[in-house]
Design a protein around this motif. Structure first.
Motif, short mmCIF file in Angstrom:
data_model
loop_
_atom_site.label_atom_id
_atom_site.label_comp_id
_atom_site.label_asym_id
_atom_site.label_seq_id
_atom_site.Cartn_x
_atom_site.Cartn_y
_atom_site.Cartn_z
N ASP A 1 -7.28 2.52 -9.52
CA ASP A 1 -6.01 3.08 -10.18
C ASP A 1 -5.29 3.95 -9.18
O ASP A 1 -4.01 3.72 -9.17
CB ASP A 1 -6.36 3.50 -11.34
CG ASP A 1 -5.13 3.80 -12.16
OD1 ASP A 1 -4.32 2.88 -12.30
OD2 ASP A 1 -4.74 4.98 -12.71
N ALA A 2 -5.92 4.89 -8.68
CA ALA A 2 -5.26 5.97 -7.75
C ALA A 2 -4.64 5.01 -6.39
O ALA A 2 -3.45 5.39 -5.85
CB ALA A 2 -6.10 6.82 -7.26
N LYS A 3 -5.51 4.35 -5.87
CA LYS A 3 -5.08 3.19 -4.58
C LYS A 3 -3.92 2.68 -5.07
O LYS A 3 -2.92 2.33 -4.18
CB LYS A 3 -6.20 2.85 -3.99
CG LYS A 3 -7.22 3.69 -3.38
CD LYS A 3 -8.21 2.80 -2.84
CE LYS A 3 -9.31 3.69 -1.94
NZ LYS A 3 -10.51 3.04 -1.68
N GLU A 4 -3.89 2.07 -6.17
CA GLU A 4 -3.08 1.09 -6.53
C GLU A 4 -1.64 1.82 -6.90
O GLU A 4 -0.51 1.39 -6.53
CB GLU A 4 -3.51 0.28 -7.80
CG GLU A 4 -2.45 -0.69 -8.43
CD GLU A 4 -3.14 -1.23 -9.82
OE1 GLU A 4 -2.60 -0.98 -10.74
OE2 GLU A 4 -4.11 -2.22 -9.58
N LYS A 5 -1.65 2.92 -7.43
CA LYS A 5 -0.32 3.89 -7.32
C LYS A 5 -0.23 4.74 -6.39
O LYS A 5 0.82 5.41 -6.17
CB LYS A 5 -0.61 4.77 -8.68
CG LYS A 5 -0.86 4.00 -9.94
CD LYS A 5 -0.89 4.91 -11.10
CE LYS A 5 -0.96 4.01 -12.24
NZ LYS A 5 -1.28 4.96 -13.37
N LYS A 6 -0.87 4.21 -5.24
CA LYS A 6 -0.53 4.90 -3.92
C LYS A 6 -0.52 6.72 -4.13
O LYS A 6 0.48 7.24 -3.58
CB LYS A 6 0.50 4.55 -3.19
CG LYS A 6 0.50 3.07 -2.93
CD LYS A 6 1.69 2.62 -2.19
CE LYS A 6 1.30 0.95 -1.82
NZ LYS A 6 2.30 -0.08 -2.15
N VAL A 7 -1.60 7.24 -4.63
CA VAL A 7 -1.82 8.69 -4.94
C VAL A 7 -1.82 9.24 -3.56
O VAL A 7 -2.51 8.85 -2.73
CB VAL A 7 -2.94 8.80 -6.00
CG1 VAL A 7 -3.02 10.25 -6.09
CG2 VAL A 7 -2.54 8.14 -7.22
N ASP A 8 -1.16 10.44 -3.33
CA ASP A 8 -1.06 11.38 -2.32
C ASP A 8 -2.16 12.23 -2.61
O ASP A 8 -2.48 12.63 -3.45
CB ASP A 8 0.21 11.99 -1.84
CG ASP A 8 0.47 12.55 -0.72
OD1 ASP A 8 -0.70 12.22 0.29
OD2 ASP A 8 1.12 13.57 -0.50
N GLU B 1 -1.42 15.55 -4.50
CA GLU B 1 -1.44 15.53 -5.93
C GLU B 1 -2.87 16.15 -6.36
O GLU B 1 -3.09 16.56 -7.52
CB GLU B 1 -1.25 14.21 -6.42
CG GLU B 1 0.08 14.03 -5.98
CD GLU B 1 0.52 12.53 -6.40
OE1 GLU B 1 -0.29 11.87 -7.58
OE2 GLU B 1 1.65 11.95 -6.16
N SER C 1 -9.10 12.03 -6.38
CA SER C 1 -8.63 11.05 -5.52
C SER C 1 -8.69 11.83 -4.19
O SER C 1 -8.61 11.21 -3.20
CB SER C 1 -7.32 10.21 -5.76
OG SER C 1 -6.32 11.43 -5.67
N THR D 1 -9.45 9.52 -0.60
CA THR D 1 -8.31 8.81 0.04
C THR D 1 -8.24 9.54 1.36
O THR D 1 -8.59 10.51 1.67
CB THR D 1 -7.05 8.98 -0.76
OG1 THR D 1 -7.04 10.61 -0.93
CG2 THR D 1 -7.13 8.40 -2.17
#
Length: 109
Positions: free
Chosen positions: A70-77, A80, A84, A88
């Motif tokens: 979900d974090a990769k799908e939302k392109k989490v930095d 934040e 993740s 990441t």
């Protein structure tokens, strides 16, 4: 830190908690505590910890994978934070800062 290491750390912590809870509750509920009761309580705690270890590995692994997907799908930095952060890839700015900080640290020694 990688997903496998996070899963192992969380699972190990949960299994240790289950072991101590089962052991202590079993001993607290005994009217008279002898070596026999302590032995049975230890065996019971070890067996239940083993069963819960299998369940926790599957549960925690699935949970972490879904969170990270979900974090990769939302392109989490990474800035934040959260779980993740550990899996990441760092951004270009963060890599540059880390290299500069490492150089500064090495020259200071």
């Amino acid at each position: 830190m990688e997903l496998r290491q996070i899963t192992n750390a969380v699972t190990k912590t949960l299994v240790i908690v289950v072991f101590w809870v089962v052991l202590l509750v079993d001993l607290i509920l005994e009217p008279i505590i002898s070596f026999k009761e302590i032995g049975f309580a230890l065996v019971k705690a070890i067996v239940l910890s083993g069963v819960f270890w299998l369940l926790f590995v599957m549960l925690v692994d699935t949970l972490l994978k879904s969170i990270l997907l979900d974090a990769k799908e939302k392109k989490v930095d990474r800035a934040e934070g959260g779980i993740s952060y550990h899996v990441t890839e760092p951004s270009a700015e963060e890599k540059a800062w880390l290299r500069a900080h490492e150089r500064e640290k090495n020259h200071g020694d």
